[in-house]
Design an enzyme around this catalytic site. Structure first.
Site, PDB file in Angstrom:
ATOM      1  N   THR A 154      24.824  32.093   9.172  1.00  0.00           N
ATOM      2  CA  THR A 154      23.862  32.978   8.602  1.00  0.00           C
ATOM      3  C   THR A 154      22.968  31.539   9.841  1.00  0.00           C
ATOM      4  OG1 THR A 154      23.317  30.494   7.550  1.00  0.00           O
ATOM      5  CG2 THR A 154      24.320  32.862   6.134  1.00  0.00           C
ATOM      6  N   ASP A 155      23.149  30.644  10.506  1.00  0.00           N
ATOM      7  CA  ASP A 155      21.860  30.321  11.501  1.00  0.00           C
ATOM      8  C   ASP A 155      21.697  31.493  12.883  1.00  0.00           C
ATOM      9  OD1 ASP A 155      20.758  27.220  12.508  1.00  0.00           O
ATOM     10  OD2 ASP A 155      21.388  29.151  14.965  1.00  0.00           O
TER      11      ASP A 155
END
Length: 213
Positions: A154-155
């Site tokens: 998700t980064d």
């Protein structure tokens, strides 16, 4: 370990080769001597903020304590406004208080206990805390526990690095990145470090060659 991981990335994904040559060998950091709850607090401070702003706020949180180390009992007893005076949002202040309350109650493991836990068990237990999402636990796993096979899908920086690595028009979704990163197992943490560096390097403007007179 890092040398073996770099060799694995070269072999499993040739696209990493030129970037490894350009960036050099990367390795996971030495595990810091701190309790996991402190790492979670720092990750909360960094959520959805640029690096400099997050570091400034975290510095003000740390400054609330005489020895520069957030005491779980003292922080749990602080008022919301005391924490917000450091620049935290209401949601982050409440999340930090909940983390400390849980740690004091034995619901967040100590450094000694978490070292014996599996990755899956760590995620399951820590995700119960307020404000702690997958990204927050990913940061703990990478930079405090230094687990070797973490892929923070998700980064933004990791996703951007993948886009640059594969010369894609758009960044992969977290679900796509999770699937595409399978070939990097069991060294996805090192792969993540490279993806961050690739994203940073790609943002830097190239120096123009001077014209000879």
């Amino acid at each position: 370990m890092s040398t073996h991981a770099v060799r694995h990335l070269r072999k499993s994904d040739p696209r990493f080769g030129e970037w490894i040559d350009r960036i050099g060998a990367l390795s996971l950091p030495t595990p810091p001597a701190r309790e996991p709850y402190v790492a979670l607090l720092e990750a909360i401070a960094h959520q959805q903020l640029a690096g400099a702003a997050a570091r400034a706020i975290w510095g003000r949180v740390v400054a609330l304590f005489e020895d520069g180390v957030p005491c779980s009992k003292s922080l749990a007893a602080m008022t919301e406004m005391q924490l917000r005076s450091a620049g935290l949002s209401r949601s982050k202040a409440l999340a930090m208080k909940d983390i400390c309350v849980r740690f004091n109650a034995g619901q967040i493991p100590t450094a000694a206990l978490i070292a014996q836990m599996s990755d899956a068990d760590i995620y399951e237990q820590l995700l119960e805390a307020r404000g702690v999402g997958v990204w927050t636990v990913d940061m703990l796993m990478l930079f405090t526990l230094c687990r070797p096979d973490v892929m923070p899908v998700t980064d933004y920086g990791v996703r951007k690095g993948f886009q640059v690595l594969y010369r894609k028009r758009t960044m992969p979704t977290p679900k796509q990145l999770l699937k595409l990163s399978e070939k990097w197992r069991p060294h996805r943490s090192i792969a993540a470090l490279y993806l961050w560096r690739i994203a940073e390097t790609a943002r830097k403007p190239r120096k123009k060659k001077s014209l000879s007179k």
